[in-house]
Design a protein around this motif. Sequence first.
Motif, PDB file in Angstrom:
ATOM      1  N   TYR A  12      31.966  -9.909  50.522  1.00 26.47           N
ATOM      2  CA  TYR A  12      30.387  -9.887  50.544  1.00 26.47           C
ATOM      3  C   TYR A  12      29.737 -11.053  50.091  1.00 26.47           C
ATOM      4  CZ  TYR A  12      30.964  -5.145  52.811  1.00 26.47           C
ATOM      5  OH  TYR A  12      31.559  -4.129  53.598  1.00 26.47           O
ATOM      6  N   PRO A  13      30.191 -12.166  50.204  1.00 25.60           N
ATOM      7  CA  PRO A  13      29.622 -13.269  49.211  1.00 25.60           C
ATOM      8  C   PRO A  13      28.129 -13.393  49.282  1.00 25.60           C
ATOM      9  CG  PRO A  13      30.382 -14.295  51.293  1.00 25.60           C
ATOM     10  CD  PRO A  13      30.912 -12.589  51.401  1.00 25.60           C
ATOM     11  N   GLU A  14      27.197 -12.935  50.054  1.00 21.88           N
ATOM     12  CA  GLU A  14      25.905 -12.938  49.966  1.00 21.88           C
ATOM     13  C   GLU A  14      25.036 -11.866  49.418  1.00 21.88           C
ATOM     14  OE1 GLU A  14      24.087 -14.310  53.670  1.00 21.88           O
ATOM     15  OE2 GLU A  14      26.107 -14.255  54.737  1.00 21.88           O
ATOM     16  N   VAL A  15      26.077 -10.783  48.992  1.00 21.25           N
ATOM     17  CA  VAL A  15      25.399  -9.820  48.120  1.00 21.25           C
ATOM     18  C   VAL A  15      25.205 -10.174  46.643  1.00 21.25           C
ATOM     19  CG1 VAL A  15      25.648  -7.326  47.490  1.00 21.25           C
ATOM     20  CG2 VAL A  15      26.088  -8.042  49.703  1.00 21.25           C
TER      21      VAL A  15
ATOM     22  N   LEU B 175      36.457  -2.614  36.580  1.00 26.75           N
ATOM     23  CA  LEU B 175      35.556  -3.277  37.565  1.00 26.75           C
ATOM     24  C   LEU B 175      35.837  -4.802  37.959  1.00 26.75           C
ATOM     25  CD1 LEU B 175      31.862  -1.913  37.107  1.00 26.75           C
ATOM     26  CD2 LEU B 175      33.803  -1.273  38.546  1.00 26.75           C
ATOM     27  N   PRO B 176      36.549  -5.666  37.089  1.00 26.48           N
ATOM     28  CA  PRO B 176      36.733  -7.161  37.366  1.00 26.48           C
ATOM     29  C   PRO B 176      37.476  -7.226  38.936  1.00 26.48           C
ATOM     30  CG  PRO B 176      37.153  -6.889  35.003  1.00 26.48           C
ATOM     31  CD  PRO B 176      36.825  -5.417  35.430  1.00 26.48           C
ATOM     32  N   GLN B 177      38.585  -6.417  38.881  1.00 28.68           N
ATOM     33  CA  GLN B 177      39.260  -6.788  40.283  1.00 28.68           C
ATOM     34  C   GLN B 177      38.532  -6.213  41.423  1.00 28.68           C
ATOM     35  OE1 GLN B 177      43.065  -4.599  39.533  1.00 28.68           O
ATOM     36  NE2 GLN B 177      44.008  -6.468  38.733  1.00 28.68           N
ATOM     37  N   ILE B 178      37.892  -5.170  41.350  1.00 26.19           N
ATOM     38  CA  ILE B 178      36.904  -4.463  42.380  1.00 26.19           C
ATOM     39  C   ILE B 178      35.972  -5.513  42.689  1.00 26.19           C
ATOM     40  CG2 ILE B 178      35.610  -2.573  43.043  1.00 26.19           C
ATOM     41  CD1 ILE B 178      38.415  -1.763  42.313  1.00 26.19           C
ATOM     42  N   ILE B 179      35.191  -6.094  41.658  1.00 22.64           N
ATOM     43  CA  ILE B 179      34.132  -7.098  41.961  1.00 22.64           C
ATOM     44  C   ILE B 179      34.600  -8.216  42.521  1.00 22.64           C
ATOM     45  CG2 ILE B 179      32.233  -8.325  40.763  1.00 22.64           C
ATOM     46  CD1 ILE B 179      31.703  -6.175  38.951  1.00 22.64           C
ATOM     47  N   ASN B 180      35.790  -8.588  42.130  1.00 23.14           N
ATOM     48  CA  ASN B 180      36.344  -9.977  42.715  1.00 23.14           C
ATOM     49  C   ASN B 180      36.643  -9.623  44.246  1.00 23.14           C
ATOM     50  OD1 ASN B 180      37.265 -12.724  42.449  1.00 23.14           O
ATOM     51  ND2 ASN B 180      39.355 -11.879  42.740  1.00 23.14           N
ATOM     52  N   ARG B 181      37.360  -8.539  44.275  1.00 21.16           N
ATOM     53  CA  ARG B 181      37.434  -8.262  45.883  1.00 21.16           C
ATOM     54  C   ARG B 181      36.144  -8.097  46.990  1.00 21.16           C
ATOM     55  NH1 ARG B 181      40.161  -2.486  47.907  1.00 21.16           N
ATOM     56  NH2 ARG B 181      40.041  -3.005  50.168  1.00 21.16           N
ATOM     57  N   PHE B 182      35.016  -7.264  46.220  1.00 19.43           N
ATOM     58  CA  PHE B 182      34.029  -7.019  46.810  1.00 19.43           C
ATOM     59  C   PHE B 182      33.372  -8.563  47.055  1.00 19.43           C
ATOM     60  CE2 PHE B 182      29.548  -6.370  46.728  1.00 19.43           C
ATOM     61  CZ  PHE B 182      29.148  -5.459  47.918  1.00 19.43           C
ATOM     62  N   ARG B 183      33.092  -9.642  46.056  1.00 17.33           N
ATOM     63  CA  ARG B 183      32.711 -10.771  46.285  1.00 17.33           C
ATOM     64  C   ARG B 183      33.391 -11.602  47.474  1.00 17.33           C
ATOM     65  NH1 ARG B 183      28.462 -12.739  45.952  1.00 17.33           N
ATOM     66  NH2 ARG B 183      29.324 -14.629  45.181  1.00 17.33           N
ATOM     67  N   SER B 184      34.679 -11.383  47.598  1.00 22.20           N
ATOM     68  CA  SER B 184      35.197 -12.165  48.515  1.00 22.20           C
ATOM     69  C   SER B 184      34.884 -11.792  49.982  1.00 22.20           C
ATOM     70  CB  SER B 184      37.038 -12.148  48.339  1.00 22.20           C
ATOM     71  OG  SER B 184      37.278 -10.681  48.610  1.00 22.20           O
TER      72      SER B 184
ATOM     73  N   GLY C  76      23.852  -4.976  56.689  1.00 22.21           N
ATOM     74  CA  GLY C  76      24.799  -4.765  55.726  1.00 22.21           C
ATOM     75  C   GLY C  76      25.776  -5.723  55.071  1.00 22.21           C
ATOM     76  N   HIS C  77      25.620  -6.809  55.154  1.00 25.02           N
ATOM     77  CA  HIS C  77      26.022  -7.896  54.702  1.00 25.02           C
ATOM     78  C   HIS C  77      25.224  -8.735  53.637  1.00 25.02           C
ATOM     79  CE1 HIS C  77      29.220  -6.933  57.804  1.00 25.02           C
ATOM     80  NE2 HIS C  77      29.943  -7.402  56.904  1.00 25.02           N
ATOM     81  N   GLN C  78      23.861  -8.381  53.339  1.00 27.26           N
ATOM     82  CA  GLN C  78      23.053  -9.127  52.441  1.00 27.26           C
ATOM     83  C   GLN C  78      22.378  -8.308  51.794  1.00 27.26           C
ATOM     84  OE1 GLN C  78      20.747 -11.378  55.395  1.00 27.26           O
ATOM     85  NE2 GLN C  78      22.055 -13.288  54.908  1.00 27.26           N
TER      86      GLN C  78
END
Length: 323
Positions: free
Chosen positions: A118-121, A107-116, A89-91
Motif C-alpha cells: 500500500y505505497p499510497e497509504v 513493527l519495522p518488518q510489518i510496516i515495511n511489508r505493508f508499505r510495499s 481501500g488503497h489510499q
Amino acid sequence: MKISHFKALVAVVKNNFSISMASESLSLTQPAISKQIQQFEAELNLNLFIRHGKRLTGLTETGYEVYQYALSVMNKIDDVYQLSHHRSGHQGSLSVATTHTQARYVLPQIINRFRSIYPEVKLAVHQGSPKEVAKLALEGEVDLAIATEAVGEENGLITLPCYQWNRSVVTPYQHPLTRKATLSLAELSEYPLITYGVGYTGRSRIDEAFERENLESNIVLTAVDSDVIKTYVRLGMGVGVIANMAYSFEEDRDLVAMDARDLFGTSYSHVAIRKDKYIRPFIFSFIEMLAPHLTEELVVKTLGELDSVQRKQLLGSIELPSY
C-alpha cells in the motif's frame, strides 16, 4: 448546535484547556474559540467547564459527558470522510499508537511489508505508555493501539490478542549467572536488576513473580527503552531483564541472553480498536500482517456480532503464535 461547537470543545480539552493552543490547532483566533464555547454553553444552558477567573481549568461532570458525545461525533465525521475519499481501500492514512518495544522490535518488518503493498497509504506511528496509547485509540486520535499492558481497560475499546512472548535475562560475558545451568529468582534477587518501568512491557509480571516467592527484587534502574537497559548492562550496572524480542544475536553479541520464561511466565501483546470504528480495508490487512490469525472475518465478528462473553470465548480459543 454546530459542528464548530464540537470542534472547539474537543480542541480545548485536548490542548489542556488552553484557548491559545486550541486556536492554533484549529487555525482560528482565540476570540473565535471563546465565542464558540460561549455559544455552545448558552445553547445547552449548561456550564461545560470549570473556571478559575477567565481561565478554563477542567470539565464539569456534565461537561465531561458532553465531551464524550462530541468525541464520538467528530470520530464519526472522520469515518464518513474516510469512507467517501478512500473507497478503493488503497489510499488514505493509517495511524498506530504503540510502545517503544513494539515500535522498535516488532513493527519495522510489518510496516515495511505493508508499505510495499500500500505505497499510497500514509503511515504515522505514535509512541507512548500503554495507557497513553489506549487513550489515543479511545479518543479516535489513532486507528490502532498496540501494547502489552493497560490496552483495553478503557470502556469503548475492543482488544484482540496478537502474539505471546517471554523474557530474557541479559548479562555481560563472564558474569557469574552465565555459569548457572538454570536460573532462579532467588539467585536473581542477589544482583542489582535493570528492567522496564512500572506499566511498560509486562513489568507487572516481573514484580508478581518476586512477590509470589516472597523475594525482594533489587531493581536499581528502570527504563522504557530496551536499548537503554542493555546499555547500562554493558556498563556493569546490573543484570537486565528484557523482552526476548529485544535481544539480537547480531547486535548484542557482547551480551549473553538466558531464557527466563520459567521465571516470569508468558505475556501477551494486543491490538485495540474502538468498538464503533470504521475500519478501512487496508487496516484489516495491517492487522492480519501483525497477527495472521486475526483475519478480517474474525475482526468484524468480534467487533460487531458478539457479546462480551462470546467474544471472550472466541478469543480465548485462539492459539497465539510466539514472538
